[in-house]
Write a protein that holds these residues in place. Structure first.
Motif: not given
Length: 171
Positions: A48-51, A89, A91, A114, A116, A128
């Motif tokens: 599950y992530h964001s940039h 966020f 995924r 990023q 995660k 994280e």
């Protein structure tokens, strides 16, 4: 002009049956493009992530992709597109019974930082995670390359994916 066949681009070690990075093959300099085939249970991403910098759009060619978001799950079906902004966020998964085929498009090309998040059994919470490649056949006893996710809080392994396999959700 540059033209490539998706089938001619080498598959990458990912939590998807097929992930073919088209960015370099096409000589792209400002946008990232990846082709995915997800079997039931596969995911587009390791976590599950964001940039920080990049926004992403996913075009579902066939099947139904389910994206985990801060607002809950979002289903994206055939011929639909979903966009995620910077720092949002998400995924994506194939939660259905049929394969999912999709294109992921990200711009600009660079991610920036990023974030995660993965569940760490040792910490018993979402933490994280950092990813590291285990190249040159050192990933397992069969000589496959791997990508490993590790909790930044305690160092526990939270996932391992092998070349040619998507079996990495449970370490």
């Amino acid at each position: 002009m540059k033209r490539v066949s998706v089938d001619d681009v080498e598959n990458s070690v990912q939590p998807a049956a097929t992930m073919r990075p088209l960015t370099d093959a096409l000589g792209l300099t400002d946008v990232a493009v990846n082709y995915y085939e997800l079997e039931p249970g596969d995911s587009f991403a390791f976590a599950y992530h964001s940039h920080e910098v990049q926004e992403e759009a996913f075009y579902v060619v066939s099947g139904v992709a389910t994206f985990e978001t801060e607002d809950g799950p979002v289903e994206v079906g055939e011929n639909e597109v979903v966009r995620f902004g910077r720092d949002e966020f998400q995924r994506g998964w194939n939660r259905g019974d049929e394969p999912v085929r999709a294109l992921a498009i990200g711009a600009p090309l660079e991610y920036g930082t990023q974030a995660k998040l993965r569940y760490c059994p040792a910490c018993d919470t979402e933490t994280e995670s950092e990813l590291r490649a285990v190249p040159d056949g050192d990933g397992d006893e069969n000589g496959r390359d791997a990508v490993v996710a590790e909790c930044v809080e305690c160092g526990a392994e939270t996932g391992r994916w092998y070349e040619g396999s998507t079996d990495g959700e449970v370490p």
